[in-house]
Design a protein around this motif. Structure first.
Motif, short mmCIF file in Angstrom:
data_model
loop_
_atom_site.label_atom_id
_atom_site.label_comp_id
_atom_site.label_asym_id
_atom_site.label_seq_id
_atom_site.Cartn_x
_atom_site.Cartn_y
_atom_site.Cartn_z
N UNK A 1 -0.84 4.86 33.20
CA UNK A 1 0.01 4.55 32.05
C UNK A 1 0.53 3.11 32.11
N UNK A 2 0.85 2.61 33.30
CA UNK A 2 1.33 1.23 33.43
C UNK A 2 0.26 0.24 33.01
N UNK A 3 -0.97 0.43 33.49
CA UNK A 3 -2.06 -0.49 33.15
C UNK A 3 -2.36 -0.47 31.65
N UNK A 4 -2.38 0.73 31.07
CA UNK A 4 -2.63 0.85 29.64
C UNK A 4 -1.49 0.18 28.86
N UNK A 5 -0.26 0.43 29.28
CA UNK A 5 0.89 -0.17 28.62
C UNK A 5 0.93 -1.68 28.75
N UNK A 6 0.54 -2.19 29.90
CA UNK A 6 0.50 -3.64 30.12
C UNK A 6 -0.52 -4.28 29.19
N UNK A 7 -1.65 -3.64 29.03
CA UNK A 7 -2.69 -4.15 28.14
C UNK A 7 -2.18 -4.19 26.70
N UNK A 8 -1.59 -3.10 26.25
CA UNK A 8 -1.08 -3.03 24.88
C UNK A 8 0.08 -4.01 24.68
N UNK A 9 0.98 -4.08 25.66
CA UNK A 9 2.13 -4.99 25.57
C UNK A 9 1.66 -6.43 25.41
N UNK A 10 0.70 -6.83 26.23
CA UNK A 10 0.19 -8.19 26.19
C UNK A 10 -0.44 -8.51 24.83
N UNK A 11 -1.20 -7.54 24.30
CA UNK A 11 -1.84 -7.75 23.00
C UNK A 11 -0.80 -7.95 21.90
N UNK A 12 0.29 -7.22 21.96
CA UNK A 12 1.34 -7.38 20.96
C UNK A 12 2.13 -8.66 21.19
N UNK B 1 3.42 4.13 26.77
CA UNK B 1 2.76 3.30 27.79
C UNK B 1 3.40 1.91 27.83
N UNK B 2 3.69 1.35 26.67
CA UNK B 2 4.33 0.03 26.61
C UNK B 2 5.72 0.09 27.23
N UNK B 3 6.45 1.18 26.99
CA UNK B 3 7.78 1.34 27.59
C UNK B 3 7.69 1.32 29.11
N UNK B 4 6.67 1.95 29.67
CA UNK B 4 6.49 1.93 31.12
C UNK B 4 6.20 0.50 31.59
N UNK B 5 5.36 -0.22 30.86
CA UNK B 5 5.03 -1.60 31.25
C UNK B 5 6.25 -2.51 31.15
N UNK B 6 7.19 -2.17 30.31
CA UNK B 6 8.39 -3.00 30.12
C UNK B 6 9.58 -2.55 30.97
N UNK B 7 9.35 -1.64 31.91
CA UNK B 7 10.43 -1.22 32.80
C UNK B 7 10.95 -2.43 33.59
N UNK B 8 12.23 -2.45 33.90
CA UNK B 8 12.77 -3.57 34.69
C UNK B 8 12.04 -3.72 36.02
N UNK B 9 11.96 -4.95 36.49
CA UNK B 9 11.24 -5.23 37.74
C UNK B 9 11.81 -4.43 38.92
N UNK B 10 13.11 -4.15 38.90
CA UNK B 10 13.72 -3.36 39.99
C UNK B 10 13.16 -1.94 40.01
N UNK B 11 12.90 -1.37 38.85
CA UNK B 11 12.32 -0.03 38.77
C UNK B 11 10.87 -0.08 39.25
N UNK B 12 10.11 -1.06 38.78
CA UNK B 12 8.71 -1.19 39.20
C UNK B 12 8.62 -1.39 40.71
N UNK B 13 9.55 -2.15 41.29
CA UNK B 13 9.53 -2.43 42.72
C UNK B 13 9.85 -1.20 43.56
N UNK B 14 10.41 -0.17 42.96
CA UNK B 14 10.73 1.06 43.69
C UNK B 14 9.47 1.85 44.04
N UNK B 15 8.35 1.49 43.43
CA UNK B 15 7.08 2.17 43.69
C UNK B 15 6.19 1.29 44.54
N UNK B 16 5.34 1.91 45.35
CA UNK B 16 4.36 1.16 46.14
C UNK B 16 3.50 0.32 45.21
N UNK B 17 3.14 0.90 44.07
CA UNK B 17 2.39 0.22 43.04
C UNK B 17 2.86 0.77 41.70
N UNK B 18 2.98 -0.09 40.67
CA UNK B 18 3.39 0.43 39.36
C UNK B 18 2.37 1.39 38.77
#
Length: 174
Positions: free
Chosen positions: A115-126, A151-168
């Motif tokens: 979901x992060x990768x899909x959201x990142x792709x869509x976010x970037x396109x927008x 998916x875009x909401x997941x890609x736009x999570x704050x960096x602190x939330x993303x950093x809580x995971x080994x990988x987004x």
């Protein structure tokens, strides 16, 4: 001439040096996806077959002769690059929207993008104006606007939330 007519409308597959191929600016694979067990398996399969059996798709770079941008097939390209073997590719000139749609279609069919990768792709396109709105992008790609929005909401999570995971890429919709 008869033999050529038989292949009319076909796209040739060419063996390219993977060093001449560059990721798309719309690339949707997170770097961590090249260190998974699935990627290692793909690499072993490509090595055993002597190359990628299913060609990737690339487009020529307008400003660099002999250089290409990936339309789809980032993992197959990366496997060939790491193995030091040529990558089988279909070369076709396509615009940004066609590249984006082809990449999206290819990866949705495989259902292995996070979901992060899909959201990142869509976010970037927008964010880069490839599509004027989420609704237009969803309509053009034939995807559910609600799922794209999540998916875009997941890609736009704050960096602190993303950093809580080994990988987004570990973040799931639930």
């Amino acid at each position: 001439e008869d033999q050529l007519l038989e292949f009319e409308g076909s796209l040739p597959v060419k063996a390219l040096d993977p060093k001449t191929i560059h990721p798309s600016k719309w690339a949707n694979r997170h770097d961590s996806s090249f260190f998974t067990a699935e990627f290692a398996t793909l690499k072993v399969e490509i090595d055993a077959a002597g190359g990628n059996v299913q060609p990737i798709r690339v487009r020529p770079l307008a400003d660099a002769a002999g250089q290409y941008e990936i339309v789809f097939g980032h993992r197959r390209h990366q496997a060939c690059l790491q193995l030091g073997i040529p990558v089988s590719a279909i070369i076709e000139t396509v615009g940004d929207k066609e590249l984006f749609a082809a990449m999206d279609r290819e990866n949705r069919a495989r259902a292995d993008l996070s979901p992060f990768e899909q959201g990142e792709m869509y976010r970037r396109a927008l964010d880069e104006g490839l599509y004027p709105s989420l609704r237009q992008m969803s309509s053009d790609l034939g995807v559910d606007a609600g799922n794209a929005s999540k998916a875009i909401a997941i890609a736009r999570l704050p960096s602190q939330v993303l950093a809580a995971f080994e990988s987004p890429t570990q973040i799931q919709y639930r």
